[in-house]
Design a protein around this motif. Structure first.
Motif, PDB file in Angstrom:
ATOM      1  N   HIS A  28      41.517  46.898  36.347  1.00 41.12           N
ATOM      2  CA  HIS A  28      40.715  47.483  35.265  1.00 41.12           C
ATOM      3  C   HIS A  28      41.571  48.109  34.166  1.00 41.12           C
ATOM      4  O   HIS A  28      41.281  47.953  32.968  1.00 41.12           O
ATOM      5  N   THR A  29      42.610  48.815  34.565  1.00 42.12           N
ATOM      6  CA  THR A  29      43.457  49.477  33.561  1.00 42.12           C
ATOM      7  C   THR A  29      44.124  48.455  32.652  1.00 42.12           C
ATOM      8  O   THR A  29      44.169  48.636  31.428  1.00 42.12           O
ATOM      9  N   TRP A  30      44.614  47.370  33.239  1.00 38.41           N
ATOM     10  CA  TRP A  30      45.269  46.337  32.432  1.00 38.41           C
ATOM     11  C   TRP A  30      44.257  45.584  31.575  1.00 38.41           C
ATOM     12  O   TRP A  30      44.534  45.268  30.420  1.00 38.41           O
ATOM     13  N   SER A  32      41.603  46.772  30.357  1.00 38.46           N
ATOM     14  CA  SER A  32      41.123  47.658  29.298  1.00 38.46           C
ATOM     15  C   SER A  32      41.999  47.616  28.056  1.00 38.46           C
ATOM     16  O   SER A  32      41.521  47.886  26.947  1.00 38.46           O
ATOM     17  N   PHE A  89      36.698  51.665  32.977  1.00 36.86           N
ATOM     18  CA  PHE A  89      38.040  51.180  33.284  1.00 36.86           C
ATOM     19  C   PHE A  89      39.055  52.311  33.361  1.00 36.86           C
ATOM     20  O   PHE A  89      39.971  52.281  34.187  1.00 36.86           O
ATOM     21  N   TRP A  90      38.927  53.306  32.490  1.00 38.33           N
ATOM     22  CA  TRP A  90      39.936  54.361  32.386  1.00 38.33           C
ATOM     23  C   TRP A  90      39.675  55.552  33.308  1.00 38.33           C
ATOM     24  O   TRP A  90      40.587  56.053  33.954  1.00 38.33           O
ATOM     25  N   SER A  91      38.444  56.030  33.321  1.00 37.75           N
ATOM     26  CA  SER A  91      38.162  57.277  34.045  1.00 37.75           C
ATOM     27  C   SER A  91      37.158  57.100  35.170  1.00 37.75           C
ATOM     28  O   SER A  91      36.687  58.089  35.731  1.00 37.75           O
ATOM     29  N   HIS A  92      36.820  55.855  35.477  1.00 40.37           N
ATOM     30  CA  HIS A  92      35.858  55.557  36.548  1.00 40.37           C
ATOM     31  C   HIS A  92      34.526  56.268  36.325  1.00 40.37           C
ATOM     32  O   HIS A  92      33.866  56.691  37.289  1.00 40.37           O
TER      33      HIS A  92
END
Length: 318
Positions: A28-30, A32, A89-92
């Motif tokens: 998810h982080t990638w 995003s 993606f960043w902070s759930h």
């Protein structure tokens, strides 16, 4: 989450969980990073495009006025979805209330239908410009363009507003996990305990009678354009006519190709195409075309290029 939550059947009290892209949670982080970049470019590019069209009198032509409508719809569509996607993606931040989910669902379908109608209007604009060039300015007056824009919005509202009642009428028994990054009609309906046949039938009817008919009329417009262009004896004039349609054709392909892929893959390719591919395409769809539209028109439209150069030269003088 408390056990009592699952006893709630009142939609007003429900909270949903958007899990993002199922199966790709570790990425998810990638994922995003490109989505965020595309969203920023989409917002900045389309707002700048609207600014160019509004401030430059030479761009106050039907083609560019329709383009400004498309740019505005692009900004709204991407802004309806991308911020929540990035929060997931960043902070759930996956929780979303039923009311917020339904609101997002409505605006996603509404802006999609509006963009489809605007693309049809742009095809009609090219049809009139090439097939009836001497009557172009008398047919597509400012009044007519305004009425077309209002008609696109009203039509989209009329066909999308029933989605709200269709999901509110259902009974929900506690299932609250949506395997998506944003809320859409069938994603909500499938969580219900009731039969959702009405939802399915209405969704298919809307897709066929709105977006489907838009595509049919666009194809008809370009068929008549081709027939007219091939009757032009000069190859130079033919190329010029095709060039005026190039940007619009690219935008049409970018808008409808992912939409039809998702539509058919969702209904006929469930076992052959992984679910995370569906969701990934759906995520890119709401930021990809909005990002590329101003770039395509900027690259292929001389009037817009000239206006950008003029602004850059003015900026250097200061």
């Amino acid at each position: 989450m408390s056990p009592s939550f699952y006893n709630h059947t009142n939609p007003q009290e429900m909270w949903y969980v958007l899990i993002g892209i199922p199966g790709l949670e570790d990425l998810h982080t990638w994922i995003s990073i490109p989505i965020c970049s595309m969203y920023i470019v989409a917002v900045v590019g389309n707002i700048f495009l609207i600014f160019l069209i509004v401030t430059e009198s030479s761009l106050h032509e039907p083609m560019y006025l329709f383009l400004s409508m498309l740019a505005f719809a692009d900004v709204l569509l991407s802004t309806t979805t991308a911020p929540k996607m990035l929060a997931i993606f960043w902070s759930h931040s996956m929780n979303i209330s039923f009311a917020s989910c339904v609101s997002q669902m409505f605006f996603i379908h509404f802006f999609f239908a509006t963009e489809s109608a605007i693309l049809l209007a742009m095809a009609f604009d090219r049809y009139v410009a090439i097939c009836y060039p001497l009557r172009y300015t008398t047919i597509l007056t400012s009044s007519v363009i305004g009425k077309i824009g209002i008609a696109a919005v009203v039509r989209s509202f009329i066909i999308c507003f029933p989605f709200i009642f269709l999901v509110y009428r259902l009974t929900y028994c506690g299932r609250n996990i949506i395997a998506h990054s944003y809320c859409e009609h069938m994603g909500i309906a499938r969580l219900a305990c009731d039969s959702i046949n009405v939802n399915i039938i209405y969704g298919l009817t809307v897709a066929l009678l709105s977006t489907g008919l838009d595509v049919v009329f666009i194809i008809m417009s370009y068929t008549m354009i081709l027939l007219t262009v091939f009757q032009i004896p000069s190859w130079t004039a033919r190329c010029k006519a095709f060039n005026t349609c190039g940007s619009h054709i690219c935008v049409i392909l970018m808008f409808y190709a992912p939409a039809f892929f998702s539509f058919f893959a969702h209904r006929f390719g469930g076992k052959t195409i992984p679910h995370h591919i569906h969701i990934l395409v759906a995520n890119l769809y709401v930021v990809g075309p909005p990002m590329l539209n101003p770039i395509i028109y900027g690259v292929k439209t001389k009037q817009i290029q000239d206006r950008v150069k003029k602004i850059l030269i003015q900026g250097q003088t200061f």
